[in-house]
Design a protein around this motif. Structure first.
Motif, PDB file in Angstrom:
ATOM      1  N   MET A   1      50.105 -22.129   5.337  1.00 51.81           N
ATOM      2  CA  MET A   1      51.481 -21.931   4.906  1.00 51.81           C
ATOM      3  C   MET A   1      51.515 -21.737   3.399  1.00 51.81           C
ATOM      4  O   MET A   1      50.809 -22.400   2.646  1.00 51.81           O
ATOM      5  CB  MET A   1      52.339 -23.139   5.308  1.00 51.81           C
ATOM      6  CG  MET A   1      53.813 -22.940   5.018  1.00 51.81           C
ATOM      7  SD  MET A   1      54.790 -24.259   5.777  1.00 51.81           S
ATOM      8  CE  MET A   1      56.420 -23.769   5.251  1.00 51.81           C
ATOM      9  N   GLY A   2      52.346 -20.800   2.936  1.00 48.70           N
ATOM     10  CA  GLY A   2      52.392 -20.494   1.514  1.00 48.70           C
ATOM     11  C   GLY A   2      53.028 -21.603   0.693  1.00 48.70           C
ATOM     12  O   GLY A   2      53.773 -22.432   1.199  1.00 48.70           O
ATOM     13  N   HIS A   3      52.700 -21.606  -0.614  1.00 46.78           N
ATOM     14  CA  HIS A   3      53.296 -22.593  -1.513  1.00 46.78           C
ATOM     15  C   HIS A   3      53.304 -22.046  -2.929  1.00 46.78           C
ATOM     16  O   HIS A   3      52.676 -21.007  -3.224  1.00 46.78           O
ATOM     17  CB  HIS A   3      52.520 -23.912  -1.456  1.00 46.78           C
ATOM     18  CG  HIS A   3      51.146 -23.816  -2.057  1.00 46.78           C
ATOM     19  ND1 HIS A   3      50.073 -23.247  -1.387  1.00 46.78           N
ATOM     20  CD2 HIS A   3      50.664 -24.204  -3.283  1.00 46.78           C
ATOM     21  CE1 HIS A   3      48.991 -23.294  -2.155  1.00 46.78           C
ATOM     22  NE2 HIS A   3      49.322 -23.862  -3.311  1.00 46.78           N
ATOM     23  N   VAL A   4      54.038 -22.740  -3.806  1.00 48.20           N
ATOM     24  CA  VAL A   4      54.115 -22.359  -5.214  1.00 48.20           C
ATOM     25  C   VAL A   4      53.511 -23.482  -6.055  1.00 48.20           C
ATOM     26  O   VAL A   4      53.959 -24.633  -5.980  1.00 48.20           O
ATOM     27  CB  VAL A   4      55.572 -22.095  -5.643  1.00 48.20           C
ATOM     28  CG1 VAL A   4      55.629 -21.751  -7.132  1.00 48.20           C
ATOM     29  CG2 VAL A   4      56.193 -20.969  -4.815  1.00 48.20           C
ATOM     30  N   GLN A   5      52.524 -23.130  -6.861  1.00 44.91           N
ATOM     31  CA  GLN A   5      51.847 -24.113  -7.716  1.00 44.91           C
ATOM     32  C   GLN A   5      52.432 -24.058  -9.122  1.00 44.91           C
ATOM     33  O   GLN A   5      52.590 -22.985  -9.709  1.00 44.91           O
ATOM     34  CB  GLN A   5      50.346 -23.807  -7.770  1.00 44.91           C
ATOM     35  CG  GLN A   5      49.585 -24.719  -8.727  1.00 44.91           C
ATOM     36  CD  GLN A   5      48.178 -24.218  -8.995  1.00 44.91           C
ATOM     37  OE1 GLN A   5      47.797 -23.132  -8.537  1.00 44.91           O
ATOM     38  NE2 GLN A   5      47.393 -25.000  -9.727  1.00 44.91           N
ATOM     39  N   ASP A   6      52.756 -25.230  -9.648  1.00 45.00           N
ATOM     40  CA  ASP A   6      53.209 -25.340 -11.044  1.00 45.00           C
ATOM     41  C   ASP A   6      51.983 -25.635 -11.895  1.00 45.00           C
ATOM     42  O   ASP A   6      51.421 -26.736 -11.850  1.00 45.00           O
ATOM     43  CB  ASP A   6      54.241 -26.462 -11.162  1.00 45.00           C
ATOM     44  CG  ASP A   6      54.852 -26.542 -12.562  1.00 45.00           C
ATOM     45  OD1 ASP A   6      54.289 -25.915 -13.495  1.00 45.00           O
ATOM     46  OD2 ASP A   6      55.885 -27.222 -12.706  1.00 45.00           O
TER      47      ASP A   6
END
Length: 420
Positions: A1-6
């Motif tokens: 599943m996709g995600h956004v990394q800070d």
């Protein structure tokens, strides 16, 4: 599943709050783009970087990318795709048409339009590859084929609807039919010219006796052709002098079916005595026949009604057969134009509407009796047939001024005012 990394912050255990974490800057804080959006692609991870303040854009990229990957239409934007790569117009269009929420007869007509006039020109191209220039070129080819403005207008709207669906599915970001350089063909606006009374009777005389009543239910009740051929004994209430229009006869996948009238609009129409007599005379000479047909679709529930109009073999009437074998011949006998799109049975409805409007009937009532979805459509179609209000206006104002010198007229009121 996709995600956004800070990449500017990370979570670390908070020594002051056991079991809790706190946000702390990373060694990359303030350097480069802050967010990295990641999705598992068909050949490994797919990623894209976004600047500080673009967290919403990063999450939207993840959503769209996952959608296109699941549909099998994703291509790596960094690699130039081969010509025609991705889901084609024909593949996408076939699925879209199959899922479209329309009646089966409409779906069949739309499938025919795409098969004959869209797929041969654009069907092999990827949905993602079609540009405004391709749409312009397609319409140019249709013009050279001699297709009418009206038909090209319909085809354009169908193609634009397909691309709207592609936009909704995130396959493309913009509909190529909506480009500023793309001009949608204009449907010509033809004013309805209703038949004269003599033409109605002439066509009636030109029909075999078995079918003459069709002019009465068309011109006297305003029924559409399919509604005429599905009119049943149980639809007629002679005591209330009313006809309930609750079904039509139409062809779906080359099979005759009963269905609701157009717009699914069941309606009741006043039954004039001459039309009532004509129907009774017809039924005495040609008794109604019990007809059983599926409802709406070829495998629909079977429905049986006593149909008033049937073929010589006492079967349901197919509209194309009737037009070819009887209607066009009656037009010819009446010395009226009888080309493919000239003077169809629909003109009986125009006659019905024109007679009522000429006698001052309201647009709302006419719209209801015709079974239109919206009275504004009736107004746009028939407004030029409504009686001119000029004479009525002159008469009203003439009446006002004729009372000017009466006991309650303006002159008397003026004198009373002066006395005070």
């Amino acid at each position: 599943m996709g995600h956004v990394q800070d990449r500017w912050f990370k979570d670390e255990p908070d020594p002051n709050r056991p079991g809790k974490t706190k946000r702390v800057p990373t060694s990359r804080y303030g350097v480069g783009k802050r967010y990295r959006a990641r999705v598992a692609g068909p050949e490994g991870e797919v990623s894209e970087s976004f600047a500080d303040g673009e967290i919403k854009a990063a999450r939207e990229w993840v959503r769209k990318t996952e959608t296109s990957i699941s549909l099998g239409t994703w291509t790596d934007p960094k690699a130039k795709p081969p010509e025609g790569d991705g889901v084609t117009i024909e593949v996408f269009g076939s699925k879209w048409l199959a899922d479209l929420d329309v009646d089966e007869a409409s779906r069949e007509i739309m499938e025919m339009r795409f098969r004959k006039n869209i797929y041969p020109h654009l069907g092999g191209q990827a949905v993602t590859a079609v540009k405004a220039s391709d749409v312009r070129s397609w319409d140019s080819k249709l013009r050279k084929q001699g297709l009418s403005d009206q038909y090209r207008h319909t085809l354009f709207k169908n193609l634009a609807a397909l691309f709207n669906a592609a936009v909704d599915d995130d396959l493309i970001s913009k509909n190529p039919c909506s480009g500023k350089s793309v001009k949608m063909p204009k449907a010509p606006k033809h004013k309805v010219v209703p038949w004269e009374e003599g033409q109605v009777w002439a066509v009636r005389r030109g029909l075999p006796k078995r079918f003459q009543v069709v002019t009465d239910v068309g011109a006297g009740l305003g029924l559409r052709q399919g509604e005429c051929f599905a009119l049943a004994v149980e639809d007629i209430d002679r005591e209330a002098r009313r006809v309930t229009v609750c079904r039509q006869l139409k062809t779906v996948r080359n099979r005759l079916v009963f269905d609701l009238p157009k717009y699914d609009k069941v309606r009741q129409v006043p039954l004039p005595e001459p039309v009532n007599r004509s129907i009774e005379e017809h039924m005495r000479e040609f008794p109604p026949v019990e007809i059983t047909l599926p409802w709406a679709v070829p495998d629909g529930k079977l429905v049986t009604v006593r149909v008033i109009l049937t073929s010589v073999r006492e079967l349901p009437i197919r509209s194309n057969d009737f037009d070819r074998e009887y209607w066009k011949k009656a037009l010819k006998a009446a010395d009226m134009p009888h080309g493919r799109y000239e003077n169809g049975m629909h003109d009986l409805r125009h006659f019905f509407a024109s007679v009522l409007l000429d006698q001052g009937e309201s647009i709302k009532a006419v719209a209801e009796w015709l079974g239109h979805a919206d009275a504004s459509f009736t107004l746009r179609t028939y407004t030029h047939l409504m009686p001119s209000s000029d004479e009525r206006t002159r008469g009203v104002i003439d009446g006002v001024y004729s009372r000017r010198d009466g006991p309650d007229g303006p002159s008397t009121a003026h004198s009373d005012h002066q006395d005070h």
